[in-house]
Write a protein that holds these residues in place. Structure first.
Motif, mmCIF file in Angstrom:
data_model
loop_
_atom_site.group_PDB
_atom_site.id
_atom_site.type_symbol
_atom_site.label_atom_id
_atom_site.label_comp_id
_atom_site.label_asym_id
_atom_site.label_seq_id
_atom_site.Cartn_x
_atom_site.Cartn_y
_atom_site.Cartn_z
ATOM 1 N N ASP A 1 30.449 60.381 57.331
ATOM 2 C CA ASP A 1 30.034 61.522 56.510
ATOM 3 C C ASP A 1 31.215 62.470 56.178
ATOM 4 O O ASP A 1 31.454 63.572 56.654
ATOM 5 N N ILE A 2 32.020 61.840 55.127
ATOM 6 C CA ILE A 2 33.279 62.862 54.678
ATOM 7 C C ILE A 2 32.831 63.298 53.206
ATOM 8 O O ILE A 2 32.597 62.151 52.037
ATOM 9 N N PRO A 3 32.173 64.454 52.911
ATOM 10 C CA PRO A 3 32.010 64.859 51.654
ATOM 11 C C PRO A 3 33.240 65.090 50.940
ATOM 12 O O PRO A 3 34.283 65.594 51.190
ATOM 13 N N SER A 4 33.451 65.111 49.378
ATOM 14 C CA SER A 4 34.580 65.576 48.652
ATOM 15 C C SER A 4 34.552 67.024 48.777
ATOM 16 O O SER A 4 33.646 67.707 49.066
ATOM 17 N N ASP A 5 35.678 67.470 48.660
ATOM 18 C CA ASP A 5 36.117 69.010 48.694
ATOM 19 C C ASP A 5 35.940 69.688 47.400
ATOM 20 O O ASP A 5 36.335 70.744 47.205
ATOM 21 N N CYS A 6 35.424 68.774 46.321
ATOM 22 C CA CYS A 6 35.241 69.303 45.020
ATOM 23 C C CYS A 6 34.814 70.795 44.902
ATOM 24 O O CYS A 6 33.647 70.933 45.379
ATOM 25 N N ALA A 7 35.558 71.531 44.356
ATOM 26 C CA ALA A 7 35.254 73.168 44.462
ATOM 27 C C ALA A 7 36.263 73.824 43.441
ATOM 28 O O ALA A 7 37.343 73.337 42.982
ATOM 29 N N ALA A 8 35.769 75.008 42.762
ATOM 30 C CA ALA A 8 36.538 75.753 41.809
ATOM 31 C C ALA A 8 37.069 76.760 42.690
ATOM 32 O O ALA A 8 36.467 77.403 43.583
ATOM 33 N N LEU A 9 38.449 76.768 42.617
ATOM 34 C CA LEU A 9 39.502 77.707 43.265
ATOM 35 C C LEU A 9 39.767 78.863 42.839
ATOM 36 O O LEU A 9 40.485 79.755 43.382
ATOM 37 N N GLY B 1 39.733 62.105 48.423
ATOM 38 C CA GLY B 1 40.233 60.704 48.577
ATOM 39 C C GLY B 1 39.333 59.561 49.355
ATOM 40 O O GLY B 1 39.112 58.582 49.073
ATOM 41 N N ALA B 2 39.353 60.089 50.560
ATOM 42 C CA ALA B 2 38.570 59.308 51.687
ATOM 43 C C ALA B 2 37.092 59.241 51.163
ATOM 44 O O ALA B 2 36.611 58.189 51.545
ATOM 45 N N ALA B 3 36.393 60.096 50.824
ATOM 46 C CA ALA B 3 35.137 60.335 50.242
ATOM 47 C C ALA B 3 34.960 59.234 49.180
ATOM 48 O O ALA B 3 33.832 58.406 49.239
ATOM 49 N N ILE B 4 35.514 59.228 48.134
ATOM 50 C CA ILE B 4 35.691 58.117 47.137
ATOM 51 C C ILE B 4 35.912 56.833 47.529
ATOM 52 O O ILE B 4 34.918 55.830 47.288
ATOM 53 N N LEU B 5 37.004 56.547 48.479
ATOM 54 C CA LEU B 5 37.235 55.307 49.062
ATOM 55 C C LEU B 5 35.834 54.620 49.840
ATOM 56 O O LEU B 5 35.269 53.460 49.672
ATOM 57 N N VAL B 6 35.234 55.573 50.776
ATOM 58 C CA VAL B 6 33.884 55.072 51.462
ATOM 59 C C VAL B 6 32.911 55.098 50.477
ATOM 60 O O VAL B 6 32.166 53.959 50.531
ATOM 61 N N ALA B 7 32.628 55.881 49.498
ATOM 62 C CA ALA B 7 31.542 55.487 48.476
ATOM 63 C C ALA B 7 31.616 54.675 47.758
ATOM 64 O O ALA B 7 30.430 53.907 47.536
ATOM 65 N N ALA C 1 23.018 40.454 67.509
ATOM 66 C CA ALA C 1 23.650 39.923 68.607
ATOM 67 C C ALA C 1 24.006 38.321 68.607
ATOM 68 O O ALA C 1 24.897 37.829 69.299
ATOM 69 N N ALA C 2 23.264 37.640 67.726
ATOM 70 C CA ALA C 2 23.352 36.251 67.673
ATOM 71 C C ALA C 2 24.749 36.039 66.936
ATOM 72 O O ALA C 2 25.565 35.057 67.287
ATOM 73 N N LYS C 3 25.115 36.894 66.028
ATOM 74 C CA LYS C 3 26.562 36.690 65.305
ATOM 75 C C LYS C 3 27.568 37.472 65.951
ATOM 76 O O LYS C 3 28.826 37.486 65.630
ATOM 77 N N LYS C 4 27.148 38.037 67.314
ATOM 78 C CA LYS C 4 28.135 38.795 67.871
ATOM 79 C C LYS C 4 28.799 39.809 67.249
ATOM 80 O O LYS C 4 30.164 40.101 67.142
ATOM 81 N N LEU C 5 27.929 40.676 66.496
ATOM 82 C CA LEU C 5 28.288 41.971 65.734
ATOM 83 C C LEU C 5 27.992 42.992 66.217
ATOM 84 O O LEU C 5 26.805 43.413 66.814
ATOM 85 N N GLY C 6 28.927 44.067 66.401
ATOM 86 C CA GLY C 6 28.599 45.524 66.846
ATOM 87 C C GLY C 6 28.917 46.441 65.944
ATOM 88 O O GLY C 6 29.610 46.040 64.945
ATOM 89 N N VAL C 7 28.626 47.711 66.175
ATOM 90 C CA VAL C 7 29.222 48.862 65.480
ATOM 91 C C VAL C 7 30.057 49.578 66.168
ATOM 92 O O VAL C 7 29.909 49.769 67.365
ATOM 93 N N VAL C 8 31.247 49.740 65.629
ATOM 94 C CA VAL C 8 32.634 50.225 66.368
ATOM 95 C C VAL C 8 32.572 51.446 65.716
ATOM 96 O O VAL C 8 32.666 51.636 64.475
ATOM 97 N N GLU C 9 32.823 52.593 66.480
ATOM 98 C CA GLU C 9 32.982 53.961 65.962
ATOM 99 C C GLU C 9 34.664 54.305 66.275
ATOM 100 O O GLU C 9 35.026 54.353 67.348
ATOM 101 N N ILE C 10 35.249 54.666 65.054
ATOM 102 C CA ILE C 10 36.756 55.394 65.204
ATOM 103 C C ILE C 10 36.790 56.626 64.669
ATOM 104 O O ILE C 10 36.779 56.720 63.587
ATOM 105 N N ALA C 11 37.036 57.573 65.416
ATOM 106 C CA ALA C 11 36.598 58.971 65.027
ATOM 107 C C ALA C 11 35.653 59.371 63.942
ATOM 108 O O ALA C 11 35.964 59.779 62.959
ATOM 109 N N GLY C 12 34.643 58.955 64.449
ATOM 110 C CA GLY C 12 33.407 59.482 63.335
ATOM 111 C C GLY C 12 33.436 58.456 62.240
ATOM 112 O O GLY C 12 32.399 58.712 61.475
ATOM 113 N N VAL C 13 34.106 57.416 62.091
ATOM 114 C CA VAL C 13 33.938 56.495 61.006
ATOM 115 C C VAL C 13 33.352 55.182 61.572
ATOM 116 O O VAL C 13 33.996 54.694 62.640
#
Lengths: 88, 365, 376
Positions: B222-230, B207-213, A15-27
């Motif tokens: 919570d995006i896991p890599s799709d790494c799998a043997a096809l 790609g997303a999982a790696i960039l996030v990790a 709150a002091a730094k005016k920081l929040g958590v924003v969610e965009i499509a589960g991120v």
């Protein structure tokens, strides 16, 4: 220019730094809310939608105005098609 | 020789012959020096895992080469398929996989999409000194697990240790050998103008999982890599369908694969943007960073081209398999313009879908 | 995704297109196309991503303007950035957008390959976090962007100041939109009929600063959002102005843009930054009062004062006609080097570098338009 993404404030991070958590499509990301607290007080901002640009919330999204814009464009049709697996 | 001396001798001999155990907690240059320390590392972490823990019978630590019965191979098909790939990824371990499972599945997939049944892998490790032995052990275990799951045997390998800074912790090269059954003809230049292209599930997860990790973007999701043997999925498809072309979708994403297919077969490909399967979180991730899921890497996805008449059955088959639950028909082909991939944007417009110049870079504008 | 998917609805899109077609039919007969410039690269990107250009009636010609802060960065400034990044002990941080922009000898990407510690960040706060985590290193942030991005840099500098972080600085290349639009409008042979205004910049600065576009230059402008429906609606609103003989600055992006902008953001900008007397733009030349530099009070965070840089003005490559493209005088494919010597892989000019650039957008997405419109 200026990629901006709509996201929802889901928590206050510091709150002091005016920081929040924003969610965009589960991120989620810690986001600076300094530019929107004039319009929405920090203690009332959880649940609000904002436009996020480079880690900063730059404006509150006005749901009423969004609705008005959409209704100006005429009512939306049923936009979710049945899952046909994309088959031609 | 006196009794005393002989018992000393046999004590030393049995000590010399014991299964080595690696000492210390990090890899040092001695572990690559060809001497006792290297023997210990191989015994303990490599052979110990593959042979003793996972019961591999094919890996010999006595010979410099793996040997195969030709008759056994030729009973399975009429052509050998060989592929090689080097794996470098930061971080080494990420949600949904690690460099080990990647090195097995990636090479298995490169064989499988050629219609080959993957059989054998080699495993070459380039280790930067300072790598934690516990990490190495986890990764080798992961390789063994992935190999067992994919039904391939790791038959030979090599281990090198390089000075700090000469590698990024761990690089793995795997070479794969498989056999193509008689009659199977899968080739990138066989896409026909009335083919339908299908993909077996969500795009861009790896790609997303790696960039996030990597943590640099400070994004949490919570995006896991799709790494799998096809290979099992491929086998299922080949059992019933006339698959014209098949490619695994890796670096460069869907856009790269489709462009390669279009150019190799000289057909036009029209992608239906609305049909592209993208996980909610990956779509969000891409919106935030200005990326496009069609450019992100995958490690458990393939594109198949089948004749239009078989598209419905192909979709059913894919969806009946755990690796294809979210399969979708994503594109149709046409004669003109040859070599060009276009995208029906779903908004009424159409545009070209080209490959990226380099790696996808997050953008702000 | 909320506030995204609704604005990408194709059914509503068709309705707006119908309205656009209806308005076009009511336009006075004309020989030349109706030239509408979208100032902002974000709009250019959306227009191509969703294939809007091919959906519009032929009489409407979209001109892709100079609103891409990466594209307009002159060669000399990239050289300066590289000079800073190559100094020992520096961690140079940048948005990914700038990595491929060619300087006179190389890009930041090539500089990184040569050994410099250059990292892409998502936010200036990530650069500040790097400075905190690496107290023995100099962390420099490449400040890029228009007024949308400036508040983020300003607030980050204010935080560094409050926490007394002494190994953090900003190489400011921030620019402002109004002098640029003004310079564009003062171009003698300009043939633009109206503007789609930059929604996110306006969210910060408000509508007022644009009034001169309608009042002094008699060009209508509609501030627009970035989803395809937003852009189509903005075009429809512009057409309504043409048909009704109005000339105003209107706001299509009401869900985000308030008439008076964002005061907190403007305060942060004013506290930290001041206007430079002039600033060089790639393709457009020098524009007065269009660049921002750090105020004296924040001099210690100013990379230009902390590091020595060549500060040379480097002429734009001769073959490149980016200036004419940015002004809308030339379509990307009409440039002599488009698609041959100048491609996204080997960009010569600014417009080919960033995916927001008009030429890159055409090359990547828009070749279809040219194929279709070319006489066969």
């Amino acid at each position: 220019m200026c990629l901006g993404t709509p996201g929802q404030i889901v928590a206050i991070h510091d709150a002091a730094k005016k920081l929040g958590v924003v969610e965009i499509a589960g991120v989620r990301r810690v986001t600076n809310l300094a530019c929107v607290v004039d319009e929405i007080p920090l203690d009332a901002c959880v649940g609000e939608w904002v436009l996020v640009h480079v880690g900063f919330a730059m404006s509150r999204i006005d749901p009423e105005e969004a609705r008005r814009t959409l209704s100006l464009l005429a009512e939306l049709g049923d936009s979710a098609p049945a899952d046909d697996g994309g088959l031609p | 020789m006196t009794a005393d001396k002989s018992s000393l001798f046999s004590r030393i001999e049995s000590y010399r012959r014991r299964a080595g155990r690696v000492r210390g907690s990090v890899i040092e240059t001695a572990h690559g020096g060809g001497g006792r320390a290297m023997r210990d590392l191989l015994d303990d972490v490599i052979v110990g895992v593959f042979v003793r823990e996972f019961g591999s019978r094919e890996l010999s630590d006595h010979e410099d080469q793996a040997r195969f019965e030709l008759t056994a191979l030729s009973a399975r098909g009429d052509r050998l398929a060989v592929t090689t790939d080097s794996y470098v990824v930061t971080p080494l371990e990420f949600p949904g996989g690690d460099i080990g499972s990647l090195a097995v599945n990636g090479t298995v997939n490169d064989l499988a999409v050629g219609g080959a049944r993957p059989l054998y892998l080699t495993c070459s490790l380039v280790i930067e000194e300072g790598l934690e032995i516990a990490v190495l052990r986890r990764i080798v275990r992961s390789m063994a697990r992935a190999a067992k799951h994919a039904g391939v045997a790791i038959v030979t390998g090599d281990t090198k240790v390089v000075a700090r800074g000469a590698a990024d912790r761990l690089f793995i090269n795997t070479t794969g050998i498989g056999v193509i059954p008689r009659g199977v003809e899968v080739a990138s230049n066989r896409v026909a103008p009335d083919d339908v292209l299908l993909v077996n599930g969500y795009l861009g997860d790896h790609g997303a999982a790696i960039l996030v990790a990597r943590g640099e973007l400070q994004l949490e999701t919570d995006i896991p890599s799709d790494c799998a043997a096809l290979s099992p999925l491929v086998e299922l498809l080949l059992s019933e369908l006339d698959v014209h072309a098949m490619r695994d979708v890796t670096r460069g994403g869907l856009a790269a694969v489709l462009n390669e297919l279009a150019l190799a077969s000289e057909v036009g490909i029209v992608v239906n943007a609305k049909a592209l399967p993208v996980r909610h979180e990956v779509a969000g991730f891409c919106e935030i960073l200005g990326l496009d899921p069609v450019h992100l890497a995958n490690e458990g996805k393939l594109v198949v081209a089948v004749p239009k008449a078989q598209a419905t059955r192909a979709l059913e088959l894919m969806r009946s398999h755990p690796l294809g639950q979210h399969a979708v028909a994503i594109a149709t082909c046409r004669r003109d313009p040859p070599g060009l991939v276009t995208l029906d944007t779903g908004f009424g417009g159409e545009r070209i879908l080209d490959m990226l110049v380099g790696e996808p870079l997050p953008r702000i504008c | 995704m909320k506030y995204i998917d609704e604005f990408r609805d194709p059914v509503a899109g068709r309705r707006v297109l119908k309205q656009i077609e209806g308005l076009v039919a009511r336009l006075k007969p004309r020989t030349a196309p109706l030239k509408i410039m979208e100032v902002c690269g974000g709009h250019t990107h959306s227009i191509f991503k969703f294939g809007l250009e091919v959906m519009l009636p032929d009489v409407i010609e979209l001109v892709h303007g100079p609103g891409c802060p990466v594209c307009v960065l002159p060669v000399g400034r990239i050289d300066d950035a590289i000079a800073i990044a190559e100094q020992p002990n520096v961690i140079f941080t940048t948005f990914g957008d700038a990595m491929r922009v060619p300087g006179s000898a190389k890009s930041l990407l090539a500089t990184r390959a040569g050994g410099a510690d250059i990292r892409t960040v998502y936010s200036p706060t990530d650069a500040l976090a790097l400075a905190r985590a690496n107290p023995g290193r100099e962390v420099v942030f490449f400040g890029l962007g228009f007024e949308t991005t400036v508040p983020a840099t300003a607030l980050t500098i204010l935080e560094a100041d409050a926490d007394n972080i002494d190994n953090f600085s900003v190489f400011s290349n921030h620019i402002t939109i109004i002098p640029t639009i003004n310079a564009l409008l003062e171009t003698p042979d300009l043939t633009l009929d109206g503007f789609i205004g930059p929604g996110h910049v306006t969210m910060v600065i408000g509508l007022e600063p644009y009034r001169f576009v309608a009042e002094r230059f008699a060009k209508p402008m509609v501030i627009s959002g970035f989803e395809p429906l937003d852009i189509l609606q903005a075009i429809q609103m512009l057409l309504a102005q043409f048909v009704e003989g109005r000339c105003e600055v209107e706001n299509q992006y009401r869900r985000l843009v308030r008439d008076d902008g964002n005061q907190a953001a403007l305060r942060a900008i004013a506290e930290v930054f001041e206007l430079r007397p002039f600033f060089e733009w790639r393709g457009l030349g020098s524009i007065d009062h269009s660049g921002l530099t750090l105020r004296e009070r924040f001099a210690r965070f100013d990379a230009e004062r902390r590091f020595t840089t060549p500060k040379l003005t480097v002429a734009d490559p001769k073959a490149c006609q980016c200036g004419a493209v940015l002004k809308g005088a030339l379509k990307p494919w009409e440039c002599k080097v488009f698609g041959t010597a100048c491609t996204p892989q080997t960009p010569i000019g600014a417009c080919m570098v960033s995916s927001e650039g008009a030429c890159a957008a055409y090359y990547n997405y828009g070749r279809l338009t040219t194929l279709r419109r070319a006489p066969s």
